[in-house]
Motif scaffolding. Sequence first.
Motif, PDB file in Angstrom:
ATOM      1  N   LEU A   1       0.864  -1.176   0.000  1.00  0.00           N
ATOM      2  CA  LEU A   1       0.000   0.000   0.000  1.00  0.00           C
ATOM      3  C   LEU A   1       0.905   1.231   0.000  1.00  0.00           C
ATOM      4  CD1 LEU A   1      -2.820   1.272   0.206  1.00  0.00           C
ATOM      5  CD2 LEU A   1      -2.602   1.105   2.706  1.00  0.00           C
ATOM      6  N   LEU A   2       0.824   2.021  -1.055  1.00  0.00           N
ATOM      7  CA  LEU A   2       1.659   3.213  -1.198  1.00  0.00           C
ATOM      8  C   LEU A   2       0.778   4.459  -1.193  1.00  0.00           C
ATOM      9  CD1 LEU A   2       3.954   1.917  -4.079  1.00  0.00           C
ATOM     10  CD2 LEU A   2       4.435   1.913  -1.635  1.00  0.00           C
ATOM     11  N   PHE A   3       1.281   5.507  -0.593  1.00  0.00           N
ATOM     12  CA  PHE A   3       0.559   6.763  -0.498  1.00  0.00           C
ATOM     13  C   PHE A   3       1.471   7.881  -0.958  1.00  0.00           C
ATOM     14  CE2 PHE A   3      -0.328  10.593   1.986  1.00  0.00           C
ATOM     15  CZ  PHE A   3      -1.642  10.825   1.635  1.00  0.00           C
ATOM     16  N   ASN A   4       0.943   8.767  -1.805  1.00  0.00           N
ATOM     17  CA  ASN A   4       1.715   9.902  -2.295  1.00  0.00           C
ATOM     18  C   ASN A   4       0.799  11.120  -2.347  1.00  0.00           C
ATOM     19  OD1 ASN A   4       3.645  11.525  -3.447  1.00  0.00           O
ATOM     20  ND2 ASN A   4       3.316  10.754  -5.503  1.00  0.00           N
ATOM     21  N   PHE A   5       1.214  12.218  -1.729  1.00  0.00           N
ATOM     22  CA  PHE A   5       0.482  13.481  -1.768  1.00  0.00           C
ATOM     23  C   PHE A   5       1.446  14.561  -2.220  1.00  0.00           C
ATOM     24  CE2 PHE A   5      -0.465  17.529   0.257  1.00  0.00           C
ATOM     25  CZ  PHE A   5      -1.745  17.760  -0.218  1.00  0.00           C
ATOM     26  N   THR A   6       1.060  15.324  -3.253  1.00  0.00           N
ATOM     27  CA  THR A   6       1.895  16.411  -3.759  1.00  0.00           C
ATOM     28  C   THR A   6       1.041  17.653  -3.915  1.00  0.00           C
ATOM     29  OG1 THR A   6       3.233  14.831  -4.985  1.00  0.00           O
ATOM     30  CG2 THR A   6       3.444  17.116  -5.614  1.00  0.00           C
ATOM     31  N   TYR A   7       1.579  18.789  -3.484  1.00  0.00           N
ATOM     32  CA  TYR A   7       0.913  20.079  -3.643  1.00  0.00           C
ATOM     33  C   TYR A   7       1.883  21.019  -4.332  1.00  0.00           C
ATOM     34  CZ  TYR A   7      -0.983  24.659  -2.560  1.00  0.00           C
ATOM     35  OH  TYR A   7      -1.456  25.932  -2.660  1.00  0.00           O
ATOM     36  N   PHE A   8       1.394  21.728  -5.346  1.00  0.00           N
ATOM     37  CA  PHE A   8       2.231  22.750  -5.951  1.00  0.00           C
ATOM     38  C   PHE A   8       1.421  24.002  -6.225  1.00  0.00           C
ATOM     39  CE2 PHE A   8       0.692  20.338  -9.580  1.00  0.00           C
ATOM     40  CZ  PHE A   8       0.336  21.319 -10.494  1.00  0.00           C
ATOM     41  N   HIS A   9       2.107  25.130  -6.191  1.00  0.00           N
ATOM     42  CA  HIS A   9       1.507  26.442  -6.419  1.00  0.00           C
ATOM     43  C   HIS A   9       2.466  27.205  -7.337  1.00  0.00           C
ATOM     44  CE1 HIS A   9      -0.649  30.147  -5.322  1.00  0.00           C
ATOM     45  NE2 HIS A   9       0.534  30.697  -5.428  1.00  0.00           N
ATOM     46  N   ILE A  10       1.974  27.588  -8.511  1.00  0.00           N
ATOM     47  CA  ILE A  10       2.803  28.308  -9.479  1.00  0.00           C
ATOM     48  C   ILE A  10       2.066  29.590  -9.851  1.00  0.00           C
ATOM     49  CG2 ILE A  10       3.923  28.241 -11.734  1.00  0.00           C
ATOM     50  CD1 ILE A  10       3.758  25.151 -11.533  1.00  0.00           C
ATOM     51  N   LEU A  11       2.732  30.718  -9.723  1.00  0.00           N
ATOM     52  CA  LEU A  11       2.155  32.011 -10.093  1.00  0.00           C
ATOM     53  C   LEU A  11       3.089  32.679 -11.090  1.00  0.00           C
ATOM     54  CD1 LEU A  11       0.079  34.271  -9.815  1.00  0.00           C
ATOM     55  CD2 LEU A  11       1.428  35.144  -7.911  1.00  0.00           C
ATOM     56  N   THR A  12       2.589  32.903 -12.307  1.00  0.00           N
ATOM     57  CA  THR A  12       3.342  33.623 -13.333  1.00  0.00           C
ATOM     58  C   THR A  12       2.658  34.964 -13.531  1.00  0.00           C
ATOM     59  OG1 THR A  12       3.915  31.540 -14.410  1.00  0.00           O
ATOM     60  CG2 THR A  12       4.240  33.539 -15.683  1.00  0.00           C
ATOM     61  N   SER A  13       3.387  36.042 -13.316  1.00  0.00           N
ATOM     62  CA  SER A  13       2.797  37.371 -13.436  1.00  0.00           C
ATOM     63  C   SER A  13       3.425  38.139 -14.591  1.00  0.00           C
ATOM     64  CB  SER A  13       2.956  38.147 -12.131  1.00  0.00           C
ATOM     65  OG  SER A  13       4.307  38.242 -11.783  1.00  0.00           O
ATOM     66  N   ASN A  14       2.707  39.137 -15.037  1.00  0.00           N
ATOM     67  CA  ASN A  14       3.144  40.034 -16.104  1.00  0.00           C
ATOM     68  C   ASN A  14       3.292  39.320 -17.448  1.00  0.00           C
ATOM     69  OD1 ASN A  14       3.661  42.634 -16.946  1.00  0.00           O
ATOM     70  ND2 ASN A  14       5.856  42.422 -16.709  1.00  0.00           N
ATOM     71  N   LEU A  15       2.343  38.430 -17.747  1.00  0.00           N
ATOM     72  CA  LEU A  15       2.359  37.745 -19.039  1.00  0.00           C
ATOM     73  C   LEU A  15       1.986  38.710 -20.156  1.00  0.00           C
ATOM     74  CD1 LEU A  15       0.576  34.432 -18.082  1.00  0.00           C
ATOM     75  CD2 LEU A  15       2.932  34.684 -18.795  1.00  0.00           C
ATOM     76  N   SER A  16       2.580  38.528 -21.324  1.00  0.00           N
ATOM     77  CA  SER A  16       2.216  39.340 -22.478  1.00  0.00           C
ATOM     78  C   SER A  16       1.811  38.419 -23.626  1.00  0.00           C
ATOM     79  CB  SER A  16       3.376  40.235 -22.900  1.00  0.00           C
ATOM     80  OG  SER A  16       4.500  39.459 -23.233  1.00  0.00           O
ATOM     81  N   ASN A  17       1.065  38.962 -24.578  1.00  0.00           N
ATOM     82  CA  ASN A  17       0.565  38.180 -25.693  1.00  0.00           C
ATOM     83  C   ASN A  17       0.732  38.986 -26.977  1.00  0.00           C
ATOM     84  OD1 ASN A  17      -0.582  36.013 -26.954  1.00  0.00           O
ATOM     85  ND2 ASN A  17      -2.675  36.471 -26.344  1.00  0.00           N
ATOM     86  N   THR A  18       1.026  38.299 -28.068  1.00  0.00           N
ATOM     87  CA  THR A  18       1.175  38.950 -29.366  1.00  0.00           C
ATOM     88  C   THR A  18      -0.196  39.265 -29.952  1.00  0.00           C
ATOM     89  OG1 THR A  18       3.227  37.749 -29.764  1.00  0.00           O
ATOM     90  CG2 THR A  18       2.138  38.680 -31.686  1.00  0.00           C
ATOM     91  N   GLU A  19      -0.329  40.460 -30.536  1.00  0.00           N
ATOM     92  CA  GLU A  19      -1.577  40.836 -31.201  1.00  0.00           C
ATOM     93  C   GLU A  19      -1.496  40.454 -32.681  1.00  0.00           C
ATOM     94  OE1 GLU A  19      -3.530  44.991 -32.414  1.00  0.00           O
ATOM     95  OE2 GLU A  19      -3.253  44.723 -30.261  1.00  0.00           O
ATOM     96  N   TYR A  20      -2.584  39.876 -33.198  1.00  0.00           N
ATOM     97  CA  TYR A  20      -2.636  39.444 -34.599  1.00  0.00           C
ATOM     98  C   TYR A  20      -3.678  40.246 -35.362  1.00  0.00           C
ATOM     99  CZ  TYR A  20       0.112  35.477 -33.051  1.00  0.00           C
ATOM    100  OH  TYR A  20       1.104  34.695 -32.525  1.00  0.00           O
TER     101      TYR A  20
END
Length: 62
Positions: free
Chosen positions: A22-41
Amino acid sequence: MGAAVTNQFETGIKSSWLNDRLLFNFTYFHILTSNLSNTEYEPGTSNPTGYVFKAGDLKRTE
């Protein structure tokens, strides 16, 4: 417009019971990416206009 910045945090716990049957695995992650930019078409095309705009922030948590 500044570069995008990513902050990340991750933690986890692993445990095994009953002689590894019996195996148990718990993982928590938090990723915050700020100031994203996008190309205008050009409307209705895949031709870039040469402009970029601020697309906001992206938060991923699981």
